[in-house]
Write a protein that holds these residues in place. Structure first.
Motif, mmCIF file in Angstrom:
data_model
loop_
_atom_site.group_PDB
_atom_site.id
_atom_site.type_symbol
_atom_site.label_atom_id
_atom_site.label_comp_id
_atom_site.label_asym_id
_atom_site.label_seq_id
_atom_site.Cartn_x
_atom_site.Cartn_y
_atom_site.Cartn_z
ATOM 1 N N THR A 124 0.814 -1.215 0.000
ATOM 2 C CA THR A 124 0.000 0.000 0.000
ATOM 3 C C THR A 124 0.850 1.268 0.000
ATOM 4 O O THR A 124 1.867 1.342 0.695
ATOM 5 N N ASN A 125 0.400 2.254 -0.738
ATOM 6 C CA ASN A 125 1.034 3.578 -0.773
ATOM 7 C C ASN A 125 1.004 4.190 0.627
ATOM 8 O O ASN A 125 -0.059 4.351 1.224
ATOM 9 N N LYS A 126 2.175 4.556 1.140
ATOM 10 C CA LYS A 126 2.274 5.028 2.529
ATOM 11 C C LYS A 126 1.593 6.372 2.751
ATOM 12 O O LYS A 126 1.380 6.775 3.890
ATOM 13 N N HIS A 127 1.276 7.074 1.681
ATOM 14 C CA HIS A 127 0.667 8.400 1.823
ATOM 15 C C HIS A 127 -0.804 8.368 1.416
ATOM 16 O O HIS A 127 -1.289 9.259 0.729
ATOM 17 N N SER A 128 -1.498 7.337 1.855
ATOM 18 C CA SER A 128 -2.891 7.170 1.463
ATOM 19 C C SER A 128 -3.753 6.793 2.664
ATOM 20 O O SER A 128 -3.257 6.298 3.678
ATOM 21 N N THR A 129 -5.047 7.009 2.503
ATOM 22 C CA THR A 129 -5.994 6.601 3.538
ATOM 23 C C THR A 129 -6.005 5.086 3.698
ATOM 24 O O THR A 129 -6.165 4.575 4.814
ATOM 25 N N SER A 130 -5.824 4.368 2.592
ATOM 26 C CA SER A 130 -5.782 2.903 2.656
ATOM 27 C C SER A 130 -4.654 2.436 3.567
ATOM 28 O O SER A 130 -4.797 1.456 4.304
ATOM 29 N N TYR A 131 -3.529 3.148 3.520
ATOM 30 C CA TYR A 131 -2.404 2.768 4.381
ATOM 31 C C TYR A 131 -2.773 2.952 5.857
ATOM 32 O O TYR A 131 -2.451 2.102 6.691
ATOM 33 N N LEU A 132 -3.456 4.054 6.158
ATOM 34 C CA LEU A 132 -3.887 4.288 7.539
ATOM 35 C C LEU A 132 -4.806 3.168 8.014
ATOM 36 O O LEU A 132 -4.661 2.663 9.135
ATOM 37 N N GLN A 133 -5.756 2.792 7.157
ATOM 38 C CA GLN A 133 -6.690 1.719 7.514
ATOM 39 C C GLN A 133 -5.949 0.419 7.791
ATOM 40 O O GLN A 133 -6.186 -0.253 8.798
ATOM 41 N N ARG A 134 -5.044 0.060 6.889
ATOM 42 C CA ARG A 134 -4.356 -1.225 7.005
ATOM 43 C C ARG A 134 -3.332 -1.220 8.138
ATOM 44 O O ARG A 134 -3.112 -2.253 8.777
ATOM 45 N N LEU A 135 -2.721 -0.070 8.382
ATOM 46 C CA LEU A 135 -1.801 0.038 9.512
ATOM 47 C C LEU A 135 -2.573 -0.155 10.820
ATOM 48 O O LEU A 135 -2.121 -0.880 11.716
ATOM 49 N N TYR A 136 -3.730 0.487 10.915
ATOM 50 C CA TYR A 136 -4.555 0.343 12.112
ATOM 51 C C TYR A 136 -4.943 -1.124 12.314
ATOM 52 O O TYR A 136 -4.823 -1.666 13.413
ATOM 53 N N ASN A 137 -5.386 -1.785 11.254
ATOM 54 C CA ASN A 137 -5.775 -3.195 11.345
ATOM 55 C C ASN A 137 -4.596 -4.071 11.769
ATOM 56 O O ASN A 137 -4.738 -4.977 12.597
ATOM 57 N N TYR A 138 -3.450 -3.807 11.179
ATOM 58 C CA TYR A 138 -2.231 -4.568 11.473
ATOM 59 C C TYR A 138 -1.856 -4.443 12.950
ATOM 60 O O TYR A 138 -1.555 -5.436 13.632
#
Length: 242
Positions: A124-138
């Motif tokens: 995932t692109n580190k500068h994206s909302t998707s990254y925030l979502q997946r980081l939180y899940n992780y």
């Protein structure tokens, strides 16, 4: 959207948008029905990318039944992941891995959830909302399954909080703040922040899933601390999230 004249509009693709809307308000049956209609249309028009997206949305609705055979559900996800690889849809593969992690997480299979979340995060692109979502899940799976050290979890959670600020994403700013307070076991600040800041935001923005989750937490906390007046107030939110 429900008032769209099907004959006049002539493009069944709107069923996918309807499915997403129903999914967001936790109306699983209607989300599945419209996602299935969208899937048929995407297959008829050879739109492989959107077909994968529609089918993944259907799997999310099916996955809500925690008694469903997890092996069969995982196999369905892996089939879609394989299809996404064939059409070189890396973003769809990341989405599917994240969703598969979610299915394992809600069945408390934290080890597999963590594995799938980690793979999705790496794509995932580190500068994206998707990254925030997946980081939180992780991080959430790492904490729940005691897979990561708390020092590492907190360091990465602080990174997520900073990224949310930089992206001006209030939703993930609140989630990471709550997560950090909980991880630090700073429960007084956690419940105060939840009551004063986070839950009002979720209610205002109609984040139904998070309203239900955090209102239930607050209700249990008030009952345990014998603050029955606040418990009665929060019970109204549980009865009618809107």
């Amino acid at each position: 959207m429900k008032e769209i004249e099907k004959d006049e509009y002539g493009n069944p693709e709107y069923n996918y948008d309807l499915a997403v809307a129903y999914h967001c308000i936790d109306s699983r049956v209607m989300a599945y029905v419209h996602a299935e209609k969208a899937l048929r249309y995407f297959r008829e028009t050879n739109n492989s990318i959107m077909a994968i997206t529609a089918e993944s949305l259907m799997l999310l609705q099916i996955g809500n039944d925690i008694h469903l055979n997890l092996e069969e559900l995982t196999e369905s996800y892996h089939n879609l992941i394989h299809h996404s690889e064939l059409v070189q849809a890396t973003d769809k593969k990341g989405m599917l891995l994240n969703n598969l992690g979610f299915e394992h997480f809600r069945r408390k299979d934290y080890a597999h959830a963590h594995k799938f979340y980690k793979e999705a995060l790496s794509m995932t692109n580190k500068h994206s909302t998707s990254y925030l979502q997946r980081l939180y899940n992780y991080l959430e799976s790492g904490l729940a399954g005691k897979i990561m050290r708390k020092t590492s979890i907190l360091r990465k959670a602080q990174e997520g909080l900073s990224m949310a600020k930089n992206l001006e994403n209030e939703f993930y700013h609140l989630l990471f703040k709550l997560f950090i307070l909980l991880t630090e076991n700073n429960l007084n600040k956690y419940y105060t922040f939840l009551e004063k800041d986070a839950l009002p935001y979720f209610i205002t923005n109609k984040h139904t899933v998070f309203i239900n989750k955090y209102a239930k937490e607050l209700y249990d906390h008030y009952m345990e601390s014998e603050d029955f007046q606040k418990a009665a107030q929060i019970s109204k939110v549980l009865i009618d999230p809107n």
